[in-house]
Design a protein around this motif. Structure first.
Motif, PDB file in Angstrom:
ATOM      1  N   LEU A  51     -20.291 -34.027 -18.458  1.00 20.21           N
ATOM      2  CA  LEU A  51     -21.016 -33.278 -19.067  1.00 20.21           C
ATOM      3  C   LEU A  51     -21.098 -33.403 -20.497  1.00 20.21           C
ATOM      4  CD1 LEU A  51     -22.898 -30.707 -19.289  1.00 20.21           C
ATOM      5  CD2 LEU A  51     -20.778 -29.184 -19.386  1.00 20.21           C
ATOM      6  N   PRO A  65     -16.401 -25.948 -17.726  1.00 22.28           N
ATOM      7  CA  PRO A  65     -17.739 -26.817 -18.268  1.00 22.28           C
ATOM      8  C   PRO A  65     -18.584 -25.974 -19.321  1.00 22.28           C
ATOM      9  CG  PRO A  65     -17.378 -27.450 -15.955  1.00 22.28           C
ATOM     10  CD  PRO A  65     -16.397 -26.430 -16.218  1.00 22.28           C
ATOM     11  N   MET A  66     -18.500 -24.593 -18.863  1.00 22.98           N
ATOM     12  CA  MET A  66     -19.353 -23.707 -19.673  1.00 22.98           C
ATOM     13  C   MET A  66     -18.718 -23.608 -20.932  1.00 22.98           C
ATOM     14  SD  MET A  66     -21.834 -22.503 -18.036  1.00 22.98           S
ATOM     15  CE  MET A  66     -22.575 -22.231 -16.432  1.00 22.98           C
ATOM     16  N   LEU A 119     -23.853 -34.606 -23.125  1.00 22.43           N
ATOM     17  CA  LEU A 119     -24.132 -33.956 -24.320  1.00 22.43           C
ATOM     18  C   LEU A 119     -24.156 -34.468 -25.583  1.00 22.43           C
ATOM     19  CD1 LEU A 119     -22.497 -30.536 -23.506  1.00 22.43           C
ATOM     20  CD2 LEU A 119     -24.855 -30.938 -23.483  1.00 22.43           C
ATOM     21  N   ILE A 162     -17.952 -26.068 -23.043  1.00 21.08           N
ATOM     22  CA  ILE A 162     -18.293 -27.370 -23.813  1.00 21.08           C
ATOM     23  C   ILE A 162     -19.368 -27.137 -24.468  1.00 21.08           C
ATOM     24  CG2 ILE A 162     -18.609 -29.974 -23.535  1.00 21.08           C
ATOM     25  CD1 ILE A 162     -16.991 -29.937 -20.991  1.00 21.08           C
ATOM     26  N   ARG A 163     -19.505 -27.418 -25.749  1.00 14.17           N
ATOM     27  CA  ARG A 163     -20.679 -27.205 -26.422  1.00 14.17           C
ATOM     28  C   ARG A 163     -21.220 -28.793 -27.105  1.00 14.17           C
ATOM     29  NH1 ARG A 163     -20.812 -23.237 -23.983  1.00 14.17           N
ATOM     30  NH2 ARG A 163     -20.683 -21.292 -25.040  1.00 14.17           N
ATOM     31  N   GLU A 164     -22.449 -28.703 -27.424  1.00 17.46           N
ATOM     32  CA  GLU A 164     -22.996 -29.903 -27.830  1.00 17.46           C
ATOM     33  C   GLU A 164     -22.410 -30.392 -28.926  1.00 17.46           C
ATOM     34  OE1 GLU A 164     -24.777 -27.527 -26.940  1.00 17.46           O
ATOM     35  OE2 GLU A 164     -26.354 -27.208 -28.336  1.00 17.46           O
ATOM     36  N   ALA A 185     -23.502 -28.173 -31.863  1.00 22.46           N
ATOM     37  CA  ALA A 185     -23.030 -26.599 -32.088  1.00 22.46           C
ATOM     38  C   ALA A 185     -21.767 -26.343 -32.450  1.00 22.46           C
ATOM     39  CB  ALA A 185     -23.251 -26.310 -30.578  1.00 22.46           C
TER      40      ALA A 185
END
Lengths: 213, 117
Positions: free
Chosen positions: A23, A167-168, A27, A170-172, A175
């Motif tokens: 992921l 996983p929820m 991203l 993780i930010r790009e 962000a």
């Protein structure tokens, strides 16, 4: 072109580590470091050592130095923070997430003076800024900003990582740099905190890992 | 040449969650997150407006003033839960006009207008 690096993924299983690394790459991250081994994808190995006493720290460092590329130490006492600031085996220094524990334990000028020019970095985990109540968030922001002022005074590199456990979380990359606005960090430096600074740590860690027998 | 008095940014986002999320929940979560991080003054400066939200695709378009895009990104990144389910809202594209954003993202203009908030 910028290469974004997330030096702190904290999955609970190797399967989750694979999912989170995949992921992160989707991203826009070029490199990641994970506290769990990642099969089939390229990720640096990292260990988070939590120590309250010098002896515990020395034992953990002796065990970890050849097994992991990135060694981070969460300093649970002033004694440990001072030792970490002097120890060349450590790449990243971090402090407890709990603002109550941070009251007696923060990046002070003495430790910062020892870190000055050593290349070891102070780490901010974006996970500390997420999912917090307004009161807790205010305390976290105050504490981190106090540390950042000391780090900036002594030219200590600062790394911005996700600290994601799922996983929820993780930010790009953009962000994460946007979240740095909460700490009054300007956009260019926030981008460096997520790209050139962790990249240099990773390069140094790789070089050090290869040199060791 | 006519010049718009306020420049905007349009952000295309995707909601990652396992449950079905309605437009009202998305709007309330974003608005509350802005209020939580930047207060009423921040909300007024950002001037967010949820243009559309597709419940099936779990994607939407939100508008803000052009110089507050970072604040909106931070507020959206801070959302970790929607209707009790772990959630991540990820920005996929940004544009200065809604027309370009739709064109780049390959989204057709919805026939029905958005609900009143």
């Amino acid at each position: 072109m910028r290469h974004y690096v997330d030096l702190h993924l904290k999955p609970s299983t190797p399967e989750q580590a694979f999912e989170m690394t995949q992921l992160a790459i989707q991203l826009g991250y070029s490199h990641v470091a994970s506290t769990q081994p990642v099969e089939g994808l390229k990720a640096a190995t990292r260990v988070d050592i939590e120590a309250k006493r010098g002896k515990e720290l020395q034992d953990a460092l002796r065990r970890s130095r050849r097994r992991y590329e990135i060694i981070a130490v969460r300093c649970l006492s002033k004694e440990v923070a001072r030792l970490v600031a002097r120890d060349e085996r450590v790449d990243i220094l971090l402090f407890p997430e709990d603002p109550a524990l941070r009251r007696q334990n923060w990046l002070d000028h003495h430790e910062a003076g020892l870190l000055d020019g050593a290349g070891r970095a102070y780490e901010i985990n974006a996970s500390e800024l997420l999912a917090a109540s307004p009161m807790r968030l205010a305390k976290v922001i105050t504490t981190i900003k106090r540390d950042l002022a000391v780090a900036s005074h002594h030219d200590i590199p600062v790394v911005l990582s996700s600290g994601a456990t799922t996983p929820m979380l993780i930010r790009e990359p953009r962000a994460l740099t946007a979240l740095a606005t909460l700490l009054d960090i300007d956009e260019d430096y926030a981008t460096d905190m997520l790209s050139t600074i962790p990249e240099a740590i990773l390069a140094r860690a790789h070089a050090g890992h290869k040199e060791e027998p | 040449m006519p010049v718009r008095s306020v420049r905007r940014r349009y952000l295309l986002f995707a909601v990652e969650t396992k449950s079905l999320i309605v437009e009202k929940s998305v709007w309330e979560a974003i608005r509350d997150s802005i209020l939580n991080l930047y207060g009423s003054k921040g909300l007024s400066l950002i001037d967010p407006n949820l243009i559309e939200y597709n419940e099936t695709a779990k994607t939407g378009i939100i508008r803000c003033t052009h110089d507050t895009e970072r604040f909106l990104r931070a507020s959206i990144a801070s959302i970790v839960e929607l209707s009790g389910s772990p959630t991540a809202i990820r920005i996929q594209r940004v544009s200065g006009t809604i027309k370009t954003l739709r064109k780049k993202a390959g989204i057709e203009k919805p026939k029905n207008t958005r609900i009143a908030k």
